[in-house]
Scaffold this active site. Sequence first.
Site, PDB file in Angstrom:
ATOM      1  N   LYS A 267       0.846  -1.190   0.000  1.00  0.00           N
ATOM      2  CA  LYS A 267       0.000   0.000   0.000  1.00  0.00           C
ATOM      3  C   LYS A 267       0.884   1.245   0.000  1.00  0.00           C
ATOM      4  CE  LYS A 267      -4.580  -0.768   1.903  1.00  0.00           C
ATOM      5  NZ  LYS A 267      -5.522  -0.383   2.960  1.00  0.00           N
ATOM      6  N   GLU A 352     -20.928  -6.548   7.504  1.00  0.00           N
ATOM      7  CA  GLU A 352     -21.974  -5.816   8.213  1.00  0.00           C
ATOM      8  C   GLU A 352     -23.081  -6.729   8.727  1.00  0.00           C
ATOM      9  OE1 GLU A 352     -19.952  -2.967   5.407  1.00  0.00           O
ATOM     10  OE2 GLU A 352     -20.809  -4.989   5.203  1.00  0.00           O
ATOM     11  N   ARG A 380     -26.412  -2.840   3.869  1.00  0.00           N
ATOM     12  CA  ARG A 380     -26.006  -4.221   3.603  1.00  0.00           C
ATOM     13  C   ARG A 380     -26.479  -5.178   4.692  1.00  0.00           C
ATOM     14  NH1 ARG A 380     -21.042  -4.086   0.068  1.00  0.00           N
ATOM     15  NH2 ARG A 380     -20.313  -5.942   1.130  1.00  0.00           N
TER      16      ARG A 380
END
Length: 607
Positions: A267, A352, A380
């Site tokens: 990253k 979620e 969600r």
Amino acid sequence: MDIKNKTIEELKEISSEIRKKILDTVSKNGGHLSSPIGAVELIVGMHHVFDKEKDPFIFDVSHQAYAHKILSDREESFSTLRQFGGISGYTKPSESKYDYFIAGHSSTSISLAVGAAKAIKLKEEDRVPVAFIGDGSLSAGMVYEALNELGDKKYHVVIILNDNEMSISKPIGAISKYLSKKMAENSYQRFKKITEKIIDHFPESAAYMAKKMEDWLKLITPGMLFEELGIDYIGPIDGHNMEEVVETLKIAKDFKGPVIVHAQTLKGKGYSKAEGYYENWHGVGPFDLETGEPLKKSNKKNATKLFSDTLYELAKEHKDVVGVTAAMPSGTGLKKCMDEFPDRFWDVAIAEQHAVTSMAALAKEGFKPFVAIYSTFLQRAYDQIIHDTCILKVPVVFAIDRAGIVGEDGETHQGLFDISYLRVVPNITIFAPRDEKSMEYAVKFAYEMKTPCAFRYPRGAFLDSSMYEPKPYELGKSQLLKEGKDILFIGFGNGVGRACETCELLKDKLDPAILDLVFVKPLDESMLLKLSKKYKKWYVFSDSIKKGGVASAILEMLNIYKVKDVNVETFEYEDKFIEHGDTKKVEDSLGILPSQIAQKILNNALK
């Protein structure tokens, strides 16, 4: 930009130029940073090996797809990234034919690739769906539903797994890489199929030993999980080594069935301040490239910080307070509690549905769970809110961050719908703080609730309503902030501040009363009926969609009580998805800035 015939050295140079362009643009505009610059070589390799004119390029979440935008048809317009009227920070088919699907939520890419592969097979076309997915997205169950079918049906799909945080399982050095690569080659695959046929004719004991040998080979490679699902695996490869990326993707392209290319990347690659796992470099505002310091600093406390501080104090006082977030510990403000109380506050990754259901069980066991999730992501877990929380009336608290317009993230992230989708669910209480002090009251009130409840708050700071002192909450009770003449402003949450700003602009011409509704479910019917006798023109202010929203709830109540002489007008959002851009510019385009609202109200008064 066509890079099909470029050499490896030329591809390396292109990657370097793209990385610089992303850094320059994001430092000026803000946006996602560490993921897009970490994925550059993989996306360059993907465009080199596959054909963007025919192969579906499907990006998961798609915040890492900046290099794809530059390589397709948006090199010249890339400087408008995330600006109002400019290009989106996510893939968007209405923006470019090279964006196969809109994406902003995670873990959808493999399902889309399976669907595309089915269509390609039915149409007998020579195309290869390519799904680009980060390792974080593998924490959501939808991925495994798709992998399960893909491994069974054996559609030709190439999945590029961008592993930029952790290895799926720890590779064992050079031997692992060598074996993984050999397993991917056509000669090995042919040998594997022939061997399987031969083994079927072996005596039982010999067949057993042969199969054990194959299992042992899988165990020393990190692809065991995918192989067991029936999906071939290549990797791990160095996702920044252009030669290795191109060579591996060519092998994957020649497969006849599903294959995962596992690439390890860093990253923030190429910008040392962002390299590695630094959550604060995932998404950034404009910043100085030399120092890494943000260009804009606000002295106002944002709503998330207010929630975080209040919940932290509550958790220190009450040991039954627990909490969960779904891969957003800093974004939702839960990290402070997670650091101090690691056994009581959890990040369950991009899950979620699991987050909500697990908290419902904790509530049943006598704890007080706070579920901190953005409005757009709470969608969600809608079934879990209804089925696992509200039917049983277990006292789970939903702290809904990023309610309303969130600006540059656009359609997939705007927090427009939570009032509408929650208000229809029985047994849930819905309310909203309007400022710093009322946030404290909201969290404490939620703690005392014995049934499910939800409160919403905006991204950034609340609009100013500090001229009126809030009071502690009482269930279903609104707060009349100001008496007036003729017209009534009804604010909900951050809408109270918008109502106050509008009132200030009108002070020399009109004298509106101001009501902080506080609760949209249950409504303060007695107060509203009382006010209906004095004020015949009501204006509603709320950062939410009109359909099923705050004004809708009020009109339903007035209809029940047969109140016919009150006219209700709302400044909630129209029935459409709201595009990306600076929040003020978006609000200006929608005609809901306080100055615009004030002029509309004044024009109505003069009719």
